[in-house]
Design a protein around this motif. Structure first.
Motif, mmCIF file in Angstrom:
data_model
loop_
_atom_site.group_PDB
_atom_site.id
_atom_site.type_symbol
_atom_site.label_atom_id
_atom_site.label_comp_id
_atom_site.label_asym_id
_atom_site.label_seq_id
_atom_site.Cartn_x
_atom_site.Cartn_y
_atom_site.Cartn_z
ATOM 1 N N THR A 163 0.831 -1.203 0.000
ATOM 2 C CA THR A 163 0.000 0.000 0.000
ATOM 3 C C THR A 163 0.867 1.255 0.000
ATOM 4 N N GLU A 164 0.226 2.372 -0.238
ATOM 5 C CA GLU A 164 0.957 3.639 -0.222
ATOM 6 C C GLU A 164 1.566 3.898 1.156
ATOM 7 N N GLU A 165 0.799 3.565 2.203
ATOM 8 C CA GLU A 165 1.293 3.768 3.567
ATOM 9 C C GLU A 165 2.514 2.881 3.839
ATOM 10 N N LEU A 166 2.448 1.614 3.423
ATOM 11 C CA LEU A 166 3.567 0.711 3.656
ATOM 12 C C LEU A 166 4.787 1.114 2.836
ATOM 13 N N SER A 167 4.587 1.520 1.600
ATOM 14 C CA SER A 167 5.727 1.943 0.782
ATOM 15 C C SER A 167 6.383 3.181 1.368
ATOM 16 N N GLU A 168 5.578 4.085 1.954
ATOM 17 C CA GLU A 168 6.146 5.264 2.629
ATOM 18 C C GLU A 168 6.980 4.827 3.824
ATOM 19 N N ARG A 169 6.466 3.874 4.592
ATOM 20 C CA ARG A 169 7.164 3.447 5.803
ATOM 21 C C ARG A 169 8.470 2.725 5.462
ATOM 22 N N ILE A 170 8.419 1.845 4.452
ATOM 23 C CA ILE A 170 9.632 1.124 4.061
ATOM 24 C C ILE A 170 10.661 2.090 3.494
ATOM 25 N N SER A 171 10.217 2.983 2.622
ATOM 26 C CA SER A 171 11.143 3.921 2.011
ATOM 27 C C SER A 171 11.764 4.849 3.046
ATOM 28 N N GLY A 172 10.998 5.182 4.077
ATOM 29 C CA GLY A 172 11.513 6.078 5.112
ATOM 30 C C GLY A 172 12.605 5.465 5.951
ATOM 31 N N GLU A 173 12.707 4.143 5.952
ATOM 32 C CA GLU A 173 13.729 3.476 6.751
ATOM 33 C C GLU A 173 15.095 3.479 6.068
ATOM 34 N N PHE A 174 15.120 3.821 4.792
ATOM 35 C CA PHE A 174 16.366 3.783 4.042
ATOM 36 C C PHE A 174 16.743 5.192 3.598
ATOM 37 N N GLU A 175 17.853 5.663 4.080
ATOM 38 C CA GLU A 175 18.306 6.997 3.734
ATOM 39 C C GLU A 175 18.696 7.061 2.256
ATOM 40 N N LYS A 176 18.323 8.164 1.635
ATOM 41 C CA LYS A 176 18.691 8.448 0.248
ATOM 42 C C LYS A 176 18.168 7.389 -0.722
ATOM 43 N N ARG A 177 17.114 6.698 -0.324
ATOM 44 C CA ARG A 177 16.546 5.675 -1.201
ATOM 45 C C ARG A 177 15.037 5.876 -1.261
ATOM 46 N N ASP A 178 14.522 6.385 -2.373
ATOM 47 C CA ASP A 178 13.085 6.522 -2.533
ATOM 48 C C ASP A 178 12.576 5.284 -3.262
ATOM 49 N N LEU A 179 12.098 4.318 -2.472
ATOM 50 C CA LEU A 179 11.649 3.052 -3.040
ATOM 51 C C LEU A 179 10.198 3.091 -3.495
ATOM 52 N N ARG A 180 9.495 4.160 -3.173
ATOM 53 C CA ARG A 180 8.046 4.189 -3.425
ATOM 54 C C ARG A 180 7.670 3.927 -4.885
ATOM 55 N N PRO A 181 8.321 4.559 -5.857
ATOM 56 C CA PRO A 181 7.908 4.294 -7.244
ATOM 57 C C PRO A 181 8.142 2.850 -7.677
ATOM 58 N N LEU A 182 9.037 2.161 -6.987
ATOM 59 C CA LEU A 182 9.382 0.805 -7.406
ATOM 60 C C LEU A 182 8.540 -0.262 -6.720
ATOM 61 N N ILE A 183 8.157 -0.017 -5.467
ATOM 62 C CA ILE A 183 7.473 -1.074 -4.724
ATOM 63 C C ILE A 183 5.985 -0.804 -4.546
ATOM 64 N N GLY A 184 5.547 0.429 -4.743
ATOM 65 C CA GLY A 184 4.140 0.756 -4.526
ATOM 66 C C GLY A 184 3.212 -0.023 -5.434
ATOM 67 N N GLY A 185 2.183 -0.628 -4.862
ATOM 68 C CA GLY A 185 1.194 -1.373 -5.622
ATOM 69 C C GLY A 185 1.627 -2.772 -6.020
ATOM 70 N N ARG A 186 2.876 -3.136 -5.767
ATOM 71 C CA ARG A 186 3.357 -4.456 -6.147
ATOM 72 C C ARG A 186 3.048 -5.477 -5.061
ATOM 73 N N SER A 187 3.068 -6.722 -5.459
ATOM 74 C CA SER A 187 2.925 -7.813 -4.508
ATOM 75 C C SER A 187 4.319 -8.231 -4.070
ATOM 76 N N LEU A 188 4.489 -8.447 -2.757
ATOM 77 C CA LEU A 188 5.827 -8.652 -2.189
ATOM 78 C C LEU A 188 5.882 -9.985 -1.447
ATOM 79 N N LEU A 189 6.928 -10.736 -1.712
ATOM 80 C CA LEU A 189 7.194 -11.990 -1.003
ATOM 81 C C LEU A 189 8.675 -12.011 -0.630
#
Length: 819
Positions: free
Chosen positions: A377-403
């Motif tokens: 979700t958008e909320e989860l992608s924000e939280r994951i991306s916020g844990e990594f400095e200088k890494r905006d993961l949101r465009p890459l992981i948002g909306g995807r299914s993760l295992l």
């Protein structure tokens, strides 16, 4: 299929073989611009459009997808249409998305097509379809197959509910046509297809291991989509066997939900078996990592990233304990089927970091259990991306299914693999979680095997390196070059060694040996024998006696201790080699005068450890510039060839002119190491025997009289000034005074020898008739003696003492500054 009846076929209905279960297929190739590049006769019959009107036109116009099926009393809301995709769970892309190039993997479904503009009076078509992306540099992008679903109802008696449960049936793998066969048939099906495109499609078909669907009496083409395709449209790959006869069924009904589940399980088992056969082909850790990561894409996921603990990647021992928040992980490989470069900056390979708590990655590595997130979700992608400095993961992981699956061995987490699917693909479910966990379990075992092999190789290399000497390239009167090549046998360690040992009188001992056998035992024996040789050489043991002592030592160590050894002493002042051989291959002497080379004829002797065999000494006069080449038999002996051929090749290559000693060694290695079949390790030692000119040697005889100390200082001062070394005089006078004083004080005879040799350093030697070696002792504040050797030890670059017979020599070296 009877192609002679095509012209009588009305649009929207194909005539084919009426054998039970056979449904003709349309075959279409779409280029990267979305235009039709190939249009089969089956497509003309099914869609009612001639090839001339189809090729070059937009595929979306020729295969338009309707907004909804006509009202169905069993489905009043039209859910069965799904804009061209029928599924139980309502997930997956539609045909329009596939035609538009919005999916990067194979898809399938059921679609209701509007009549094309070229045939507006044709009735609406209800078709089953399959779409396969074509990768590579060519213009073709998509292979589309379609079959008339209505015929299942009209000709086979299937109602709509049964037709929706149709799954493709496939031939056995052994019935796949040969590559050349399929390549030849494809242009027959698709007019104007050249051999290049045909070969590329066929290569992808066979490489990806697609089963085949028979769509006419004679031709077969691939139709199995990857996972992520909804269930009714072919997600479950039915394993019905198609016989060799042309009457085999192309489409088979699957009547029960449990059959579909069974087929899905079988699909995953096949995938895991295929993965198991692909990974672990090498014990190289890097190659294994790439195989493990690549196995998941694109069949199981669209993105795969493998992370390993630092200890695993470094080839160290087994990781100690479970990972925690401080455990450093390395991203070691990334595989994806997105556009090139999309992940490179955000997830660079080689990056290391500790995964923060409260992230799914941390949860996976500390619990050792898979973590499934159906949709980021958008909320989860924000939280994951916020844990990594200088890494905006949101465009890459948002909306995807993760295992996220752990990579474990012996119940210890070695790392984990991140798997993702794009939003247009089915989300990871519990079955995928189980499949991913099994994939990770197999990958973990393979990685651990590679880790253990890498660890063992590192241990072996460290052991071998620690046992091989750090040979100085310059010795008194000679230059040295060496090479060591580990054997190709597993383990890579053996008993070959070489050594150079500084002796008194500016002499150098040159040693090469080979312990019989391989592995740790041989390497350990090699270390013992090498240490023994160094010790005896430092004690000035004559060559023949040294080998005799070494033979006695080997027999005391055990019955299986056998080795060959060649021991040579070079005297650069006298220009002489003294050699003794214990079963080793003879050395090669290259004469500087004419460039000729010869094998020195030495008494062979018996190998070390045999016992009871005498060792003889040979003396050979050498001239400045001559080169001596010593090696082990791994360089000249090849299975199936006579060793004489190898020795002849060694002589020839050793005589080849070279600009330097290193170049000369490389020439020998290139000439002999290319001979096939070498498995043994190789030790090579080459010495250029430069000699020491007479004008660089000064020797005097002194009386055992304290007054000779002053004379010794004067003689040394005059000679150093003659050599143009005034900066060395003061220190040299002091040290010579101390050593000569000790010799006069303790000498039993009345004659003392003093010699100075100039090479790249100054070597001073004082010889007397007292065999007892001097010892450095602690001197008290009131003691009048005991400080001489401490002064020598402090000011000299190096010093030592040796005894021969009833005489001893104390020597020291002094650095020549600003030479």
């Amino acid at each position: 299929m009877d192609r002679g009846s095509e012209r009588d076929t009305p649009p929207g209905r194909g005539i084919g073989d009426t054998a039970a279960g056979r449904i003709p297929l349309a075959v279409v190739v779409v280029d990267r611009a979305g235009l039709v590049s190939h249009w089969s006769s089956g497509a003309r019959r099914l869609f009612g459009v001639d090839r001339e009107d189809a090729v070059g036109h937009p595929a979306a116009d020729l295969l338009p997808v309707s907004g909804a099926l006509p009202e169905d009393p069993h489905d009043p809301q039209g859910r069965a249409a799904l804009d061209g995709f029928v599924s139980y769970d309502g997930a997956g892309p539609d045909l329009e998305s596939s035609l538009g190039g919005h999916t990067g993997y194979a898809t399938a479904g059921r679609a209701r097509l509007r009549p094309p503009r070229q045939a507006p009076d044709a009735e609406r078509l209800d078709v089953l379809w399959w779409a396969y992306p074509l990768v590579g540099p060519g213009p073709s992008r998509l292979l589309v197959l379609a079959a008339d679903a209505t015929r299942l109802r009209d000709e086979r008696g299937y109602d709509d509910e049964t037709a929706e449960r149709i799954s493709p049936g496939f031939a056995r793998h052994t019935e796949l046509p040969a590559s050349e066969d399929l390549e030849r048939r494809l242009p027959d099906i698709l007019p104007n297809m050249g051999p290049g495109l045909s070969a590329r499609i066929v290569a992808q078909v066979l490489e990806l291991g697609y089963p085949v669907l028979e769509f006419s009496q004679f031709e077969r083409v691939p139709v199995t989509p990857y996972w992520g395709v909804p269930r009714r449209a072919g997600r479950a790959r039915a394993e019905a066997v198609v016989p060799r006869e042309p009457t085999a069924a192309a489409l088979l009904p699957v009547d029960a939900e449990q059959d579909l589940e069974y087929a899905a399980v079988r699909e995953r088992l096949e995938f895991l078996n295929e993965v198991s056969s692909r990974i672990g082909s090498s014990l190289d850790l890097g190659e294994t990592i790439r195989e493990v990561t690549s196995a998941a894409v694109p069949r199981f996921a669209d993105f795969a990233g493998t992370h390993l603990r630092a200890a695993v990647l470094a080839g160290e021992g087994f990781p100690d304990g479970p990972p925690d928040a401080n455990t450093v992980m390395f991203r070691v490989w990334v595989e994806h089927n997105d556009e090139p470069g999309r992940w490179d900056d955000t997830t660079p390979v080689g990056e290391s970091f500790a995964f923060p708590e409260h992230t799914p990655f941390y949860k996976c590595m500390v619990t050792g259990e898979p973590v499934v997130i159906p949709r980021v979700t958008e909320e989860l992608s924000e939280r994951i991306s916020g844990e990594f400095e200088k890494r905006d993961l949101r465009p890459l992981i948002g909306g995807r299914s993760l295992l996220i699956v752990p990579l474990k061995a012996r119940n210890v987490v070695l790392g984990f693999m991140v798997l993702m699917r794009r939003p247009d693909r089915a989300q990871f479910d519990d079955m995928d979680r189980t499949t991913g966990a099994e994939l990770a379990a197999r990958a973990g075992l393979v990685l651990d095997n590679a880790r253990m092999y890498t660890y063992q190789e590192n241990v072996a290399d460290t052991l071998q390196d620690s046992m091989l000497p750090q040979v100085s390239p310059r010795m008194a009167g000679c230059d040295i070059a060496t090479r060591y090549l580990p054997g190709t046998r597993l383990g890579r360690i053996g008993g070959d060694w070489f050594d150079t040992i500084k002796l008194s009188g500016s002499r150098t001992a040159l040693v090469v040996g080979d312990v019989m056998g391989h592995g740790l035992n041989s390497a350990a024996m090699m270390g013992q024998l090498r240490t023994a040789v160094q010790t005896m050489a430092a004690m000035e043991t004559p060559p023949a006696q040294l080998l005799r002592n070494l033979d006695d030592l080997a027999r005391r160590l055990g019955d299986n201790y056998l080795a060959t050894c060649l021991y040579a002493v070079y005297d650069p002042i006298r220009g002489e080699l003294t050699l003794a051989n214990a079963g080793h291959i003879p050395p090669v002497l290259v004469r500087a005068e004419d460039g000729s080379s010869e094998l020195l004829e030495l008494p062979t002797g018996a190998p070390i450890g045999v016992g009871g065999v005498p060792f003889e000494v040979s003396r050979v006069k050498v001239a400045p510039g001559d080169r001596l080449v010593l090696c082990t038999d791994g360089l000249v002996e090849v299975r199936g060839s006579d060793i004489g051929e190898g020795l002849a090749a060694l002589c020839e290559s050793a005589a080849h002119p070279a600009a330097s000693m290193d170049d000369a060694c490389d020439t020998i290695i290139r000439a002999l190491n290319t001979r096939g079949g070498r498995k043994d390790d190789v030790a090579l030692l080459m010495a250029r025997l430069n000699g020491i000119p007479d004008e660089h040697v000064a020797a005097w005889r002194l009386d055992a009289d304290p007054r000779e100390v002053a004379r010794a200082r004067r003689l040394v001062r005059e000679r150093l000034l003659d050599w143009g070394l005034p900066q060395t005089v003061e220190t040299a006078e002091l040290l010579v005074s101390e050593v000569v004083t000790n010799a006069i004080r303790h000498a039993e005879g009345d004659r003392i020898g003093l010699r100075v040799v100039r090479t790249d350093a100054l070597l001073f030697e004082v010889t007397d008739d007292e065999p007892a070696l001097p010892a450095m002792i602690a001197a008290g504040p009131d003691d009048e003696s005991g400080r001489g050797l401490r002064v020598v030890s402090r000011l000299a670059r190096e010093w030592g003492a040796s005894a021969t017979g009833h005489r001893k020599t104390v020597w020291f070296e002094q650095i020549i500054h600003n030479q």
